[in-house]
Write an enzyme that holds these catalytic residues in place. Structure first.
Site, PDB file in Angstrom:
ATOM      1  N   TYR A   1     -81.268 -14.262  34.417  1.00  0.00           N
ATOM      2  CA  TYR A   1     -79.735 -13.635  33.853  1.00  0.00           C
ATOM      3  C   TYR A   1     -79.556 -12.304  34.076  1.00  0.00           C
ATOM      4  CZ  TYR A   1     -80.661 -18.152  31.339  1.00  0.00           C
ATOM      5  OH  TYR A   1     -81.042 -19.353  31.023  1.00  0.00           O
TER       6      TYR A   1
ATOM      7  N   ASP B   1     -79.621 -33.336  21.627  1.00  0.00           N
ATOM      8  CA  ASP B   1     -80.353 -32.364  22.146  1.00  0.00           C
ATOM      9  C   ASP B   1     -80.981 -31.312  20.910  1.00  0.00           C
ATOM     10  OD1 ASP B   1     -81.551 -30.106  23.483  1.00  0.00           O
ATOM     11  OD2 ASP B   1     -80.018 -29.819  24.870  1.00  0.00           O
TER      12      ASP B   1
ATOM     13  N   LYS C   1     -88.682 -26.001  22.940  1.00  0.00           N
ATOM     14  CA  LYS C   1     -88.954 -24.726  22.538  1.00  0.00           C
ATOM     15  C   LYS C   1     -90.032 -24.805  21.292  1.00  0.00           C
ATOM     16  CE  LYS C   1     -84.631 -22.445  23.751  1.00  0.00           C
ATOM     17  NZ  LYS C   1     -83.559 -23.033  24.172  1.00  0.00           N
TER      18      LYS C   1
HETATM   19  C1  LIG Z   1     -83.219 -23.529  25.506  1.00  0.00           C
HETATM   20  C2  LIG Z   1     -82.529 -24.895  25.605  1.00  0.00           C
HETATM   21  C3  LIG Z   1     -82.455 -25.948  26.463  1.00  0.00           C
HETATM   22  C4  LIG Z   1     -83.319 -25.710  27.757  1.00  0.00           C
HETATM   23  O1  LIG Z   1     -84.605 -25.585  27.542  1.00  0.00           O
HETATM   24  P1  LIG Z   1     -85.666 -24.904  28.481  1.00  0.00           P
HETATM   25  O2  LIG Z   1     -87.233 -24.979  28.220  1.00  0.00           O
HETATM   26  O3  LIG Z   1     -85.305 -23.299  28.980  1.00  0.00           O
HETATM   27  O4  LIG Z   1     -85.729 -25.595  29.826  1.00  0.00           O
HETATM   28  C5  LIG Z   1     -81.743 -27.168  26.455  1.00  0.00           C
HETATM   29  N1  LIG Z   1     -81.042 -27.614  25.481  1.00  0.00           N
HETATM   30  C6  LIG Z   1     -80.911 -26.348  24.587  1.00  0.00           C
HETATM   31  C7  LIG Z   1     -80.199 -26.761  23.106  1.00  0.00           C
HETATM   32  C8  LIG Z   1     -81.567 -25.411  24.362  1.00  0.00           C
HETATM   33  O5  LIG Z   1     -81.484 -24.439  23.226  1.00  0.00           O
END
Ligand SMILES: *Cc1c(COP(=O)(O)O)cnc(C)c1O
Length: 419
Positions: free
Chosen positions: A13, A241, A270
């Site tokens: 970024y 998600d 994460k």
């Molecule tokens: C960070 C994030 C992702 C992507 O995860 P990466 O490991 O960076 O590919 C997807 N969804 C949400 C809600 C996130 O915060």
């Protein structure tokens, strides 16, 4: 920095021309980053909020060393291993009710791609044609790979550059606590979108209760209950998600628990491996999974990352979950939330349009990104690592942060606005 544009290392970024050399970290322990020049910073954002136990946690590091001495990784194509099997069992045990099967991948974005493909193939396997679009929320962020880019906010999202290439998805507005439609309005909007488009929808996708990278915005948990009912009515699978919200960030182990709602598919990333390795888990209900059962490869799920179920990542994830429970992290998170409510929420200054606290996340939103020009260096000079983006600066610290360290983070922000 005149040479930044010749750097071999390409940063995320970032405009590489004129990029100020990023601060180099040579060691990290707990919530503290040590820089090459000896300065120490409190990490207020836990490396994009994944380092939930702090850096170099002795128990987590120990299981990594032990697993590497046995084998770092073995593929799951035709072979298997205990770390992946045990982690799948553990995730099913702790996840919201009804999620019964786990598909591993290597990042949050790919975990979300897996969820999208699962939903698409679910319909196909049942002989239902034409369900190829997704319903997402305004303000969403679901990752940077192509499929999930299409689910990100269509206007403010960072992926508008790729608009011509990405499939056009459908969007509805969540009932944000800050500024958004009321719960009733948002539910009406959702109902009419489902009414009109359900026959072409593969799934609805959302970040439960808190939208992360889209601006750390919180919406009414009751919305999730309404979403669940309406998705069931229109036979649209629901994908949560929880890459950002999972593992305690919002004050519950999973944000879905704020509404006591279970999705059909849930994605974790994460905090899953506490920042040690890239790994994601896509969990599916029996109903989703059963649609893939059959006689031959035709209905099998066609996905298989090289590093799927990475053994060393899996043992860290298992240890992380164990320590999270044993050391009562939800209580620590409640303590972080209380301190943020007491000291960050009341911040007032010209330019501040909102402050928000939700679980172990504190946000100060301003009227213009210019208000934060120079904040990063100002904070570094005071021993704090922050990364403002757009009109938002946030803290989402490691859960092991001490109240003194968190006090330094909040105090630095307060000083920035006083000056
Ligand atoms: C960070 C994030 C992702 C992507 O995860 P990466 O490991 O960076 O590919 C997807 N969804 C949400 C809600 C996130 O915060």
């Amino acid at each position: 920095m005149p040479d930044s544009e010749r750097s071999t290392l390409w940063y995320p970024y970032a405009q590489m021309r004129g990029l100020e050399e990023p601060l180099e970290v040579v060691a990290a322990k707990g919530s503290t980053l040590t820089l090459a020049d000896g300065r120490m910073l409190v990490d207020a954002i836990a490396s994009w909020w994944c380092v939930i136990h702090g850096y170099n946690h002795p128990e987590l590091s120990a299981v990594v060393h032990a697993q590497i001495d046995a084998f770092a990784h073995v593929m799951l194509g035709g072979l298997t291993h205990a770390p992946a099997k045990r982690l799948a069992d553990k995730l099913v045990e702790i996840a919201p009710d009804g999620l019964a099967h786990v598909f591993f991948a290597d990042s949050g974005s790919v975990g979300m791609e897996v969820a999208m493909k699962m939903a698409l193939q679910f319909h196909r396997n049942r002989g239902v044609a034409g369900r190829t679009r997704f319903l997402s929320l305004v303000g969403a962020y679901h990752g940077d790979t192509s499929g999930v880019m299409s689910l990100g906010d269509p206007i403010d999202g960072m992926h508008h550059l790729f608009r011509g290439y990405l499939p056009a998805q459908l969007f509805v507005r969540p009932p944000l606590r800050s500024a958004g439609p009321s719960l009733d309005e948002a539910v009406r909007e959702l109902r009419s979108a489902l009414q009109a488009h359900h026959a072409c929808l593969a799934a609805m996708v959302l970040e439960p209760v808190m939208q992360g990278a889209g601006g750390f915005r919180v919406y009414e948990p009751d919305y999730l209950r309404e979403v669940r009912v309406l998705c069931d009515r229109y036979d649209v699978p629901l994908i949560f998600d929880e890459v950002a919200t999972g593992f305690g960030r919002t004050g519950k182990l999973f944000a879905a628990e704020h509404a006591q709602v279970s999705p059909d598919i849930m994605v974790l990333g994460k905090g899953l491996t506490a920042g040690y390795f890239g790994m994601s888990a896509t969990l599916a209900s029996e109903r989703i999974y059963d649609a893939f059962l059959g006689e031959g490869p035709d209905t099998a799920f066609m996905h298989g990352p090289t590093f799927m179920g990475h053994a060393t990542a899996a043992v860290v994830a298992l240890k992380s979950i164990e320590v999270f429970r044993r050391d009562r992290y939800l209580d620590r998170i409640a303590g972080i939330e209380a301190q943020l409510r007491r000291d960050l929420l009341p911040l007032e200054a010209p330019g501040i349009v909102a402050t928000r606290v939700f679980g172990a996340v504190g946000v100060v939103e301003v009227d213009s990104p210019a208000r934060y020009a120079g904040l990063q260096r100002f904070a570094v000079d005071r021993g704090v690592w922050l990364r403002p983006f757009g009109r938002v600066v946030y803290t989402a610290p490691p859960y092991v942060i001490t109240s003194d360290e968190l006090g330094r983070v909040i105090g630095t922000l307060a000083e920035w606005f006083r000056r």
